[in-house]
Scaffold this active site. Sequence first.
Site, short mmCIF file in Angstrom:
data_model
loop_
_atom_site.label_atom_id
_atom_site.label_comp_id
_atom_site.label_asym_id
_atom_site.label_seq_id
_atom_site.Cartn_x
_atom_site.Cartn_y
_atom_site.Cartn_z
N ALA A 274 9.01 -63.03 81.13
CA ALA A 274 9.07 -62.49 82.65
C ALA A 274 10.56 -61.96 82.75
O ALA A 274 11.74 -62.49 82.12
CB ALA A 274 8.85 -63.25 83.58
N GLU A 310 12.32 -66.75 87.81
CA GLU A 310 12.61 -65.47 88.14
C GLU A 310 13.19 -65.27 89.39
O GLU A 310 13.95 -64.52 89.69
CB GLU A 310 11.54 -64.46 87.69
CG GLU A 310 11.04 -64.54 86.22
CD GLU A 310 11.94 -64.66 85.18
OE1 GLU A 310 13.18 -64.02 85.30
OE2 GLU A 310 11.79 -64.95 84.16
#
Length: 904
Positions: A274, A310
């Site tokens: 990600a 993230e």
Amino acid sequence: MLQLRDSNGPAAVIRRADYSAPAFWIDSVHLTFDLDPAKTRVLNKMTLRRNPDVSVQPLRLDGEALNLARVLVNGQGASFKLDGGKLVLENLPLEGAFELEIFTTCEPLKNTSLSGLYVSNDSFFTQCEAEGFRRITYFLDRPDVMANYTVTLRADQQKYPVLLSNGNLMDSGALEGTGNEGRHFATWVDPHKKPCYLFALVAGQLVCREQRITSRAGKEHLLQVYVRPGDMDKTEHAMHSLMASVVWDEARFGLALDLERFMIVATSDFNMGAMENKGLNIFNTKYVLANQATATDADFSNIESVVGHEYFHNWTGNRITCRDWFQLSLKEGLTVFRDQEFSMDLCADASARAVKRIEDVRVLRTAQFPEDAGPMAHPVRPDSYIEINNFYTVTIYEKGAEVVRMMQTLVGRAGFAKGITLYFARHDGSAVTCDDFAQAIADANPDSALSKLLPQFKRWYSQAGTPRLQAKGSYDAAAQTYTLNLSQSCAATPGQEAKEPFVIPVSLGLVGSSGADLPLQLQDGSTSERGSHLLVMTQADESITFVNVAEEPVPSILRGFSAPVLLDFDYSDAQLLTLLAFDPDPFNRWEAGQRLALRSAIQLIASDTLLTGATLLNDAYIEAMRSVLRHLALDAAFKELVLTLPSETYIAEQLEVVDPQRIHAVREAMRAQLASALAADWQWAFEAHAPNGAYRPDTVSSGRRALTGLALTQLCLAARDSGDSVWPGKAYQRFKDADNMTDRFNALTALVNSGHALATPALAQFHTLFKNEELVLDKWFALQAGSCDRGGQVLPAVRQLLKHPDFNLRNPNRARSVIFSYCSANPGAFHRADAAGYVFWSERVLELDRINPQVAARLARALDRWKKLAEPYRSSARQAIERVADKLELSNDVREVVSRALAD
Ligand code: BES
Ligand code: ZN
């Protein structure tokens, strides 16, 4: 020196010492995209000015795979040249800001590298970290150039109804005028300055789950998770994880969401897990999509930590970013530490926290320690690289996280939070170095050991290699003292012959015969609370003496794995059995069991004992495993970890010369013995942890499923030897009846890995059931490519899988599920005496390199440790690497990996 070449001549080595500030700053960027898969047009209008601290020089903009159509300076045609891919402009204004307009086109549909702007399932995505933005427009593609972005996307309304970029949606609507029929636009403004690697756009047919939240400070935010239309029923867990992340960062570090809108978008074609683009995270579908029918407990828990990771970058990485890519661990090591702490803080109890710590250490030891001992060894802050994408490594990530963890250990949890606050007070909005981070944590804690030892502590950033800690204990019964002598050393790594001593925080306790921690009293009169003492080692050799020690203790050293080191202590079996039974520190309790198993494995590997039917594990070990399995107080997740033998990779790391087939045979034989000797106990464990209530992926119920999964595997293995068909039948039944993917997949795995005939129909049914679920098909491929080899059947099966209609080399998840599962995760099948595994590897590296160099370079690393192999493996591995290296057209990515592997 490494000899490196490619079709454009030798690839440049980039050195940290050569850092110089940019000659220009970019204040603002206006990008307009006319999105078309075959040919996308990009208009880039920037405002720049010279950096007054740097001598006057031309502007050199990075670019790659671009077609340049026009360059204007302050609206006028300007002279420029293209020099080795760079756009060079001379004679720019000396004073003040000026406007530079660049018009280029690119070809997203042809972009198979998945870096820059590309098409996946008819949608557009970008990936700019580390150096992908230069594939979108000419730019100063370096993280210390931070600019304000305004982005307009224009595209066909039907094909691309959703148009996203970073920040806030300012305007949107239909496009007017001839040639714009059926087209629409959206304009996004990011309120925060950012480096270009955090730029993102997404366009396509997507749907989203939305959630409105109110922060502690009373601010409203909109959270969105975008997926393909059929995937909405798999977005709940990701959204919950995101909400938990927002709450946690505010509670633990006072870091609140700084955007009105925070978006996550899933794509099935993605090189990594990600990406933290500001306000618009882009995720591999694997780390977003989950429901109980398609995702395992491990998937649910990975989603939680990747979503957290993230999101946490929004502060550690985005608000404060890296000055240059040598500082990558500044954001990645710190953010891995934060996601590990997040997952731990979400645990309900101390046992679940320990399980998480053990899992993290297992990754460090099976992946990072080998890296640190191999040809790709590099410091947490590297000194040079050829291809930055090769340095997104377990050293930068996991060892980097351990370095941050040691800082927290040295200043305390509250002191660390103070340090983070000071770090933001000093550096918010800028691009900084690992030194700046360590300085802030130390300065916020002036009386701490970290502050006093900072220059020495920072050797963790500059010296590669895993330190080895050797400990010896002596008990003086007459004087009632216990002395531990500790010495540290660190082996040479490429480019670093001699190492200086590290600062090593060693958490230790003394366990008495009753199993409890003995009170700790030091010679100088100080006492430690709670049974553990933190020794901060700084010298090559040190000793510590405890007084008033009433009985000979068993030392429990490096509790909680307080430093990323190898620990040697000459424990007797009896001492390890004591720690396994009683150590109040759960990490060392688990570790004691691993040491016992490792010891037997190493002895057997070195001996010429015939493995079939032999008694390999001694009775004491078997009995100890039985009592852990039957223990009334320990929880299931912890039991599963203790009852899992050290991996083949971890065993290999302990040996000077590695015979992968012998390791595989020994470990399999040990597993078979545990299976039959504990058959009744496995049966009990399976029945006692039957499903209770509706599926929930929490730590307690996933621990129960993990233990029943292991029990079923062991029972099927025992049945293989006894010929009994009851347990394979039960496994098949569970495979068919399971109401969740964890139980279903564990049952399938038990059948496949015991080589039972029922595996064949089960695999076929599994494929039929999930033929439209690509993430589940990845599991189906991975299970077969990673399955237990008995007589060399896995490689031919893998070659067949490559011909399967569902196989697609261009999709990284699918490529990984077959090729990496075989080459990197199945040593017993990959290392073949006939070299066919290595031939397969070299073919795939070359084939992948033409499509996607980043993924190819990761695969290339599967043979990093070839020099440790015994013959005939060593010679044939070398030949396979040479075959790759001999290829003239090779990406810098793969070239760097194979050159290092062959260097002496
Ligand atoms: N910044 C990275 C993603 C990245 C890495 C993009 C390299 C381009 C090149 C992101 O924050 C990250 O670290 N992702 C990890 C997962 C994470 C949970 C450790 C990944 O993608 O593996
Ligand atoms: Zn990251």
